[in-house]
Design a protein around this motif. Structure first.
Motif, PDB file in Angstrom:
ATOM      1  N   ASP A 169       0.825  -1.205   0.000  1.00  0.00           N
ATOM      2  CA  ASP A 169       0.000   0.000   0.000  1.00  0.00           C
ATOM      3  C   ASP A 169       0.862   1.259   0.000  1.00  0.00           C
ATOM      4  N   ALA A 170       1.904   1.248   0.817  1.00  0.00           N
ATOM      5  CA  ALA A 170       2.788   2.411   0.896  1.00  0.00           C
ATOM      6  C   ALA A 170       3.595   2.577  -0.386  1.00  0.00           C
ATOM      7  N   THR A 171       4.105   1.493  -0.930  1.00  0.00           N
ATOM      8  CA  THR A 171       4.897   1.611  -2.154  1.00  0.00           C
ATOM      9  C   THR A 171       4.040   2.070  -3.322  1.00  0.00           C
ATOM     10  N   GLN A 172       2.776   1.677  -3.334  1.00  0.00           N
ATOM     11  CA  GLN A 172       1.872   2.142  -4.388  1.00  0.00           C
ATOM     12  C   GLN A 172       1.622   3.650  -4.248  1.00  0.00           C
ATOM     13  N   THR A 173       1.388   4.085  -3.023  1.00  0.00           N
ATOM     14  CA  THR A 173       1.156   5.515  -2.785  1.00  0.00           C
ATOM     15  C   THR A 173       2.373   6.347  -3.174  1.00  0.00           C
ATOM     16  N   LEU A 174       3.551   5.811  -2.920  1.00  0.00           N
ATOM     17  CA  LEU A 174       4.790   6.558  -3.140  1.00  0.00           C
ATOM     18  C   LEU A 174       5.444   6.230  -4.482  1.00  0.00           C
ATOM     19  N   ALA A 175       4.725   5.606  -5.361  1.00  0.00           N
ATOM     20  CA  ALA A 175       5.290   5.230  -6.663  1.00  0.00           C
ATOM     21  C   ALA A 175       5.919   6.447  -7.339  1.00  0.00           C
ATOM     22  N   GLY A 176       7.168   6.298  -7.740  1.00  0.00           N
ATOM     23  CA  GLY A 176       7.872   7.389  -8.395  1.00  0.00           C
ATOM     24  C   GLY A 176       8.568   8.343  -7.451  1.00  0.00           C
ATOM     25  N   ARG A 177       8.349   8.175  -6.157  1.00  0.00           N
ATOM     26  CA  ARG A 177       8.983   9.050  -5.164  1.00  0.00           C
ATOM     27  C   ARG A 177      10.285   8.424  -4.676  1.00  0.00           C
ATOM     28  N   ASP A 178      11.141   9.257  -4.141  1.00  0.00           N
ATOM     29  CA  ASP A 178      12.369   8.789  -3.506  1.00  0.00           C
ATOM     30  C   ASP A 178      11.998   8.330  -2.097  1.00  0.00           C
ATOM     31  N   ILE A 179      11.883   7.031  -1.912  1.00  0.00           N
ATOM     32  CA  ILE A 179      11.408   6.491  -0.633  1.00  0.00           C
ATOM     33  C   ILE A 179      12.340   6.871   0.507  1.00  0.00           C
ATOM     34  N   ALA A 180      13.649   6.824   0.266  1.00  0.00           N
ATOM     35  CA  ALA A 180      14.592   7.180   1.330  1.00  0.00           C
ATOM     36  C   ALA A 180      14.416   8.635   1.752  1.00  0.00           C
ATOM     37  N   ALA A 181      14.166   9.512   0.784  1.00  0.00           N
ATOM     38  CA  ALA A 181      13.971  10.932   1.115  1.00  0.00           C
ATOM     39  C   ALA A 181      12.676  11.140   1.886  1.00  0.00           C
ATOM     40  N   VAL A 182      11.622  10.431   1.490  1.00  0.00           N
ATOM     41  CA  VAL A 182      10.354  10.529   2.215  1.00  0.00           C
ATOM     42  C   VAL A 182      10.527  10.030   3.647  1.00  0.00           C
ATOM     43  N   ALA A 183      11.169   8.883   3.797  1.00  0.00           N
ATOM     44  CA  ALA A 183      11.378   8.313   5.134  1.00  0.00           C
ATOM     45  C   ALA A 183      12.214   9.242   6.003  1.00  0.00           C
ATOM     46  N   SER A 184      13.256   9.817   5.420  1.00  0.00           N
ATOM     47  CA  SER A 184      14.106  10.739   6.172  1.00  0.00           C
ATOM     48  C   SER A 184      13.324  11.984   6.585  1.00  0.00           C
ATOM     49  N   SER A 185      12.476  12.474   5.700  1.00  0.00           N
ATOM     50  CA  SER A 185      11.667  13.653   6.019  1.00  0.00           C
ATOM     51  C   SER A 185      10.728  13.375   7.183  1.00  0.00           C
ATOM     52  N   LEU A 186      10.090  12.215   7.166  1.00  0.00           N
ATOM     53  CA  LEU A 186       9.189  11.852   8.255  1.00  0.00           C
ATOM     54  C   LEU A 186       9.950  11.715   9.571  1.00  0.00           C
ATOM     55  N   THR A 187      11.123  11.138   9.505  1.00  0.00           N
ATOM     56  CA  THR A 187      11.932  10.943  10.708  1.00  0.00           C
ATOM     57  C   THR A 187      12.341  12.284  11.320  1.00  0.00           C
ATOM     58  N   TRP A 188      12.871  13.178  10.498  1.00  0.00           N
ATOM     59  CA  TRP A 188      13.339  14.467  11.012  1.00  0.00           C
ATOM     60  C   TRP A 188      12.188  15.366  11.429  1.00  0.00           C
ATOM     61  N   LEU A 189      11.065  15.279  10.724  1.00  0.00           N
ATOM     62  CA  LEU A 189       9.891  16.051  11.143  1.00  0.00           C
ATOM     63  C   LEU A 189       9.425  15.593  12.523  1.00  0.00           C
ATOM     64  N   GLY A 190       9.386  14.289  12.726  1.00  0.00           N
ATOM     65  CA  GLY A 190       9.008  13.766  14.034  1.00  0.00           C
ATOM     66  C   GLY A 190       9.928  14.261  15.123  1.00  0.00           C
ATOM     67  N   GLN A 191      11.248  14.247  14.857  1.00  0.00           N
ATOM     68  CA  GLN A 191      12.191  14.751  15.848  1.00  0.00           C
ATOM     69  C   GLN A 191      11.875  16.190  16.216  1.00  0.00           C
ATOM     70  N   GLN A 192      11.596  17.019  15.211  1.00  0.00           N
ATOM     71  CA  GLN A 192      11.382  18.434  15.484  1.00  0.00           C
ATOM     72  C   GLN A 192      10.094  18.679  16.264  1.00  0.00           C
ATOM     73  N   LEU A 193       9.031  17.970  15.916  1.00  0.00           N
ATOM     74  CA  LEU A 193       7.771  18.178  16.635  1.00  0.00           C
ATOM     75  C   LEU A 193       7.850  17.628  18.058  1.00  0.00           C
ATOM     76  N   TYR A 194       8.502  16.482  18.230  1.00  0.00           N
ATOM     77  CA  TYR A 194       8.704  15.961  19.586  1.00  0.00           C
ATOM     78  C   TYR A 194       9.530  16.957  20.412  1.00  0.00           C
ATOM     79  N   TYR A 195      10.532  17.540  19.785  1.00  0.00           N
ATOM     80  CA  TYR A 195      11.371  18.521  20.481  1.00  0.00           C
ATOM     81  C   TYR A 195      10.546  19.737  20.899  1.00  0.00           C
ATOM     82  N   LEU A 196       9.712  20.227  19.998  1.00  0.00           N
ATOM     83  CA  LEU A 196       8.871  21.379  20.337  1.00  0.00           C
ATOM     84  C   LEU A 196       7.945  21.053  21.509  1.00  0.00           C
TER      85      LEU A 196
END
Length: 225
Positions: free
Chosen positions: A160-187
């Motif tokens: 389901d996730a790979t279908q949604t992200l078809a054509g996207r850079d999965i590593a970049a998406v995953a990294s974005s989610l990870t760093w966004l989580g860090q920042q919101l948890y920090y706030l």
């Protein structure tokens, strides 16, 4: 842990300093140094903290401190590594490839938020200082990458996730989610609104994750499943 994130043994003195007497060098004393530093970070900024303050709080000699740690940065590195290990445990519900992805993500995000609250002094310290010292930079980049790698692996294994992200850079998406989580948890850990409200924090992160990975909000995703 050693005095460096990937090292194998304790520091054996600093700038020619003689090691502490053997009867002062015990696992319990090492834990006392770690606990004292963690307690100090509750009221002191890491950038302002001095080794002498740690010695006083832990009631240990300078020789004993440097027997185990080369600097205050190495003490923080150990504390952070332990906290991150708990963070991986918090992420396990979703990483276990559950049938109800929305609830599993909510469980993981909730556990992450509560871990950040419980370990707030330590995690605030690393977020605020990881770019100030090479060892801390390497440590935090490595630790954050472990979360990104786990997310990449989970996305790749989820049709389901790979279908949604078809054509996207999965590593970049995953990294974005990870760093966004860090920042919101920090706030949230610094009492910054609106994320100081745990429900707002969790609902926001859950919406971002499910919309990004599955193309729909958590409520609809849970209903469809």
């Amino acid at each position: 842990m050693s005095t460096t994130p990937g090292g194998a043994g304790p520091a054996r003195g600093k700038r020619g300093q003689r090691p502490a007497p053997a009867d002062e060098n015990t696992p319990e004393l090492r834990e006392t140094i770690l606990a004292a530093t963690a307690a100090l970070l509750d009221t002191r900024r890491f950038s302002d903290l001095r080794v002498g303050e740690i010695l006083t709080a832990a009631v240990v000699s300078r020789g004993s401190f440097y027997f185990y740690f080369a600097s205050k940065h190495d003490v923080l590195a150990e504390l952070v590594t332990r906290a991150v290990a708990q963070g991986h445990q918090a992420a396990e519900p979703w990483l276990a490839n559950p049938p109800d992805k929305a609830n599993a993500l909510r469980a993981g995000i909730t556990a992450g938020a509560r871990l950040w609250q419980a370990q707030a002094p330590i995690l605030r310290a690393i977020v605020e200082n990881w770019r100030t010292e090479p060892r801390l930079t390497d440590l935090w980049l490595d630790q954050m990458q472990t979360f990104t790698d786990a997310t990449v692996a989970q996305i790749t294994a989820d049709p389901d996730a790979t279908q949604t992200l078809a054509g996207r850079d999965i590593a970049a998406v995953a990294s974005s989610l990870t760093w966004l989580g860090q920042q919101l948890y920090y706030l949230a850990a610094t009492g910054t609104p609106p994320f100081v409200d745990e429900d707002v924090l969790i609902d926001t992160l859950l919406h971002i994750w499910t919309s990004t990975l599955y193309g729909q909000p958590a409520e609809r995703l849970g209903h469809d499943q």
